[in-house]
Design a protein around this motif. Structure first.
Motif, PDB file in Angstrom:
ATOM      1  N   LEU A  61     -15.794  -3.153  10.163  1.00 37.53           N
ATOM      2  CA  LEU A  61     -15.135  -1.950  10.267  1.00 37.53           C
ATOM      3  C   LEU A  61     -14.430  -1.452   8.754  1.00 37.53           C
ATOM      4  O   LEU A  61     -13.939  -2.503   8.277  1.00 37.53           O
ATOM      5  CB  LEU A  61     -14.050  -1.760  11.405  1.00 37.53           C
ATOM      6  CG  LEU A  61     -13.404  -0.271  11.427  1.00 37.53           C
ATOM      7  CD1 LEU A  61     -13.148  -0.148  13.051  1.00 37.53           C
ATOM      8  CD2 LEU A  61     -11.913  -0.631  10.746  1.00 37.53           C
ATOM      9  N   ASN A  63     -12.039   1.627   6.492  1.00 40.66           N
ATOM     10  CA  ASN A  63     -11.075   2.862   6.700  1.00 40.66           C
ATOM     11  C   ASN A  63     -11.396   3.896   5.897  1.00 40.66           C
ATOM     12  O   ASN A  63     -11.313   3.760   4.377  1.00 40.66           O
ATOM     13  CB  ASN A  63      -9.724   2.224   6.671  1.00 40.66           C
ATOM     14  CG  ASN A  63      -8.555   3.158   7.127  1.00 40.66           C
ATOM     15  OD1 ASN A  63      -8.347   3.992   5.919  1.00 40.66           O
ATOM     16  ND2 ASN A  63      -8.079   3.310   8.144  1.00 40.66           N
ATOM     17  N   THR A  94     -17.263   3.051  10.179  1.00 41.52           N
ATOM     18  CA  THR A  94     -15.785   3.768   9.531  1.00 41.52           C
ATOM     19  C   THR A  94     -15.018   4.496  10.439  1.00 41.52           C
ATOM     20  O   THR A  94     -15.582   5.222  11.111  1.00 41.52           O
ATOM     21  CB  THR A  94     -16.181   4.363   8.276  1.00 41.52           C
ATOM     22  OG1 THR A  94     -17.368   5.307   8.651  1.00 41.52           O
ATOM     23  CG2 THR A  94     -16.578   3.359   7.006  1.00 41.52           C
ATOM     24  N   ASP A  95     -13.849   4.262  10.628  1.00 40.39           N
ATOM     25  CA  ASP A  95     -12.845   5.214  11.313  1.00 40.39           C
ATOM     26  C   ASP A  95     -12.722   6.565  10.201  1.00 40.39           C
ATOM     27  O   ASP A  95     -13.307   6.638   9.196  1.00 40.39           O
ATOM     28  CB  ASP A  95     -11.524   4.595  11.747  1.00 40.39           C
ATOM     29  CG  ASP A  95     -10.689   4.139  10.437  1.00 40.39           C
ATOM     30  OD1 ASP A  95     -10.987   4.673   9.252  1.00 40.39           O
ATOM     31  OD2 ASP A  95      -9.853   3.366  10.744  1.00 40.39           O
ATOM     32  N   SER A  96     -12.086   7.271  10.938  1.00 41.20           N
ATOM     33  CA  SER A  96     -12.060   8.773  10.265  1.00 41.20           C
ATOM     34  C   SER A  96     -10.881   9.175   9.544  1.00 41.20           C
ATOM     35  O   SER A  96     -10.717  10.064   9.021  1.00 41.20           O
ATOM     36  CB  SER A  96     -12.379   9.705  11.489  1.00 41.20           C
ATOM     37  OG  SER A  96     -11.398   9.800  12.504  1.00 41.20           O
ATOM     38  N   PHE A  99      -6.465   7.454  12.962  1.00 41.09           N
ATOM     39  CA  PHE A  99      -5.261   6.763  13.356  1.00 41.09           C
ATOM     40  C   PHE A  99      -3.970   6.764  12.328  1.00 41.09           C
ATOM     41  O   PHE A  99      -2.932   6.578  12.757  1.00 41.09           O
ATOM     42  CB  PHE A  99      -5.568   5.250  13.316  1.00 41.09           C
ATOM     43  CG  PHE A  99      -4.708   4.166  13.709  1.00 41.09           C
ATOM     44  CD1 PHE A  99      -4.000   4.021  15.001  1.00 41.09           C
ATOM     45  CD2 PHE A  99      -4.111   3.425  12.717  1.00 41.09           C
ATOM     46  CE1 PHE A  99      -3.118   3.020  15.375  1.00 41.09           C
ATOM     47  CE2 PHE A  99      -2.994   2.630  12.999  1.00 41.09           C
ATOM     48  CZ  PHE A  99      -2.715   2.254  14.248  1.00 41.09           C
ATOM     49  N   GLN A 137     -17.470  10.051   5.141  1.00 35.44           N
ATOM     50  CA  GLN A 137     -17.807   8.909   5.864  1.00 35.44           C
ATOM     51  C   GLN A 137     -19.377   8.903   5.364  1.00 35.44           C
ATOM     52  O   GLN A 137     -20.161   7.946   5.567  1.00 35.44           O
ATOM     53  CB  GLN A 137     -17.516   8.999   7.412  1.00 35.44           C
ATOM     54  CG  GLN A 137     -16.300   8.900   7.669  1.00 35.44           C
ATOM     55  CD  GLN A 137     -16.101   8.581   9.122  1.00 35.44           C
ATOM     56  OE1 GLN A 137     -16.213   7.682   9.721  1.00 35.44           O
ATOM     57  NE2 GLN A 137     -15.614   9.823   9.475  1.00 35.44           N
ATOM     58  N   MET A 146     -16.822   7.938  12.927  1.00 34.13           N
ATOM     59  CA  MET A 146     -15.978   8.399  13.871  1.00 34.13           C
ATOM     60  C   MET A 146     -15.648   9.859  13.658  1.00 34.13           C
ATOM     61  O   MET A 146     -15.254  10.146  12.500  1.00 34.13           O
ATOM     62  CB  MET A 146     -14.731   7.592  13.989  1.00 34.13           C
ATOM     63  CG  MET A 146     -14.893   6.148  14.116  1.00 34.13           C
ATOM     64  SD  MET A 146     -15.952   5.724  15.476  1.00 34.13           S
ATOM     65  CE  MET A 146     -15.019   6.197  17.079  1.00 34.13           C
ATOM     66  N   CYS A 151      -4.283  10.954  17.072  1.00 31.25           N
ATOM     67  CA  CYS A 151      -3.846   9.904  17.895  1.00 31.25           C
ATOM     68  C   CYS A 151      -2.239  10.132  18.176  1.00 31.25           C
ATOM     69  O   CYS A 151      -1.566   9.698  17.193  1.00 31.25           O
ATOM     70  CB  CYS A 151      -4.058   8.653  17.478  1.00 31.25           C
ATOM     71  SG  CYS A 151      -3.629   7.143  18.314  1.00 31.25           S
ATOM     72  N   ILE A 189     -14.013  10.392  20.356  1.00 28.61           N
ATOM     73  CA  ILE A 189     -13.030   9.668  20.766  1.00 28.61           C
ATOM     74  C   ILE A 189     -12.338  10.515  21.820  1.00 28.61           C
ATOM     75  O   ILE A 189     -11.736  11.381  21.492  1.00 28.61           O
ATOM     76  CB  ILE A 189     -12.092   9.525  19.494  1.00 28.61           C
ATOM     77  CG1 ILE A 189     -12.745   8.912  18.386  1.00 28.61           C
ATOM     78  CG2 ILE A 189     -11.196   8.667  19.827  1.00 28.61           C
ATOM     79  CD1 ILE A 189     -11.983   8.785  17.175  1.00 28.61           C
ATOM     80  N   GLY A 217      -9.611   6.017  22.232  1.00 25.85           N
ATOM     81  CA  GLY A 217      -8.426   5.975  21.412  1.00 25.85           C
ATOM     82  C   GLY A 217      -7.187   6.123  21.870  1.00 25.85           C
ATOM     83  O   GLY A 217      -7.135   6.439  23.148  1.00 25.85           O
ATOM     84  N   MET A 248     -10.570   1.307  20.758  1.00 20.32           N
ATOM     85  CA  MET A 248     -10.287   1.345  19.057  1.00 20.32           C
ATOM     86  C   MET A 248      -8.942   0.317  19.224  1.00 20.32           C
ATOM     87  O   MET A 248      -8.063   0.618  19.608  1.00 20.32           O
ATOM     88  CB  MET A 248     -10.267   2.830  18.879  1.00 20.32           C
ATOM     89  CG  MET A 248     -11.227   3.552  18.757  1.00 20.32           C
ATOM     90  SD  MET A 248     -11.111   5.293  18.230  1.00 20.32           S
ATOM     91  CE  MET A 248     -11.075   4.781  16.214  1.00 20.32           C
TER      92      MET A 248
END
Length: 373
Positions: A61, A63, A94-96, A99, A137, A146, A151, A189, A217, A248
């Protein structure tokens, strides 16, 4: 031409719903349950890519927020996308930046249209809209990406939680509509903290968007383990059975065990490498604090049940010496070991699920941890 993404269920444990499967991606097949080492800035801290392969890592993963700041998605794309950039030929997720809406809440402004971060590095502004998160991304080039989401803290007022769920759903639709690349799987998510009604509201909004994968999430953000497990009990059944399910940012080995029992397929967490840098090892007999004086003259390997390069090479006494003297090899060696421990855990879980023995494995694991190092 066959679609590059496919999730294939191989076995479901009859008593728990734990699943073993194969997630087909453009850069290889991922056996699930799977733990993804975290390479936030394009590297898993202290670990070479070939070492990740050696210990059994399948997918890693990275970021979006951090890579957009440094070196920038254009630089990564110009150097051949994340796979070439990191010298990792396997699948990447890859997260978006969602977070960071939580973790950098003092450095951002949030509206229904976008989130604007003030860089923690130099104070410059980074605007993320759902469309911009997709663009970044896509340039990074990961296999799985993502949706941008919000969050919120687990103890936020219910009005804030409702707003976060609705914003996450609206942003998911915008992400889906703007996403261009067929060789990337976009995950929706589910948010809603520990509130059953809000988790249902979130899932009901996301399911019609027909994402290739779905994530849970908004957990491991301050709620108790019992609250997290209860939330998974009512959230996981809301997700499509024929798509991979990703929890996640979780977590501790016991959290992975409990998540698998509830039907989760994918996990990630910084804990293996972060704890390693702080001289804590995960072992088959429980956590070991490597700075403790009792290890000073210990000639035994860190974990006699582990065949990772660290346990094959170094004694506990030597590892303690590395930490006491501040040598960087200590954190590197322990990072390899801790990641190997996590990979062995999910590998053994896959075997237990296929033989309908996952509850027995769970009980044996807990009993072994209780014995102490």
């Amino acid at each position: 031409m066959p679609h590059p993404f496919r999730f294939e269920l191989l076995a479901v444990d009859e008593r728990t719903g734990a699943r073993a499967g194969l997630f087909h991606t453009p850069h290889g097949i991922v056996e699930t349950p799977c733990f993804m080492p975290v390479g936030t800035r394009g590297t898993v801290k202290g670990v070479w890519p070939h070492q990740l392969r050696e210990i059994g890592a399948q997918m890693i993963l990275a970021n979006t927020y951090h890579l957009a700041l440094r070196p920038g998605e254009e630089v990564v794309a110009g150097l051949g996308d994340l796979h070439e950039f990191m010298h990792w030929d396997g699948p990447i997720l890859t997260d978006s930046g969602g977070f960071q809406v939580f973790s950098l809440n003092t450095l951002r402004e949030l509206t229904d249209d976008h989130v604007v971060f003030r860089s923690h590095i130099d104070g410059s502004l980074l605007e993320l809209t759902p469309e911009r998160a997709m663009q970044i991304q896509e340039q990074l080039g990961a296999d799985c990406i993502m949706c941008l989401d919000e969050c919120p803290p687990h103890d936020a007022p219910r009005e804030q939680l409702i707003a976060a769920v609705d914003r996450t759903t609206a942003w998911a639709r915008r992400c889906r509509d703007s996403h261009q690349r067929d060789d990337q799987a976009l995950f929706g998510i589910v948010q809603g903290a520990t509130d059953r009604e809000l988790r249902e509201r979130s899932a009901e909004g996301l399911r019609p968007l027909d994402f290739p994968g779905y994530a849970v999430g908004g957990l491991s953000v301050g709620e108790s383990p019992e609250e997290m497990y209860a939330t998974l009990d009512f959230t996981v059944p809301l997700l499509p059975e024929d798509r991979p399910r990703y929890l996640m940012g979780v977590g501790r080995p016991i959290d992975i065990l409990e998540g698998v029992l509830r039907g989760i397929d994918l996990f990630d967490c910084v804990m293996p490498t972060r704890n390693a840098r702080n001289a804590t090892a995960f072992t088959s007999r429980g956590p070991v604090k490597m700075r403790n004086l009792k290890h000073q003259n210990d000639v035994e390997p860190l974990d006699p049940d582990c065949d990772c390069p660290t346990c094959r090479s170094f004694s506990r006494g030597y590892l303690r010496h590395l930490f006491v003297t501040g040598e960087m090899l200590g954190g590197m060696a322990l990072s390899v070991h801790n990641l190997a421990y996590y990979q062995r855990l999910v590998r053994d879980l896959r075997t237990a699920i296929k033989s309908n023995r996952v509850l027995e494995f769970h009980a044996a694991h807990l009993a072994g941890q209780a014995d102490g190092p």
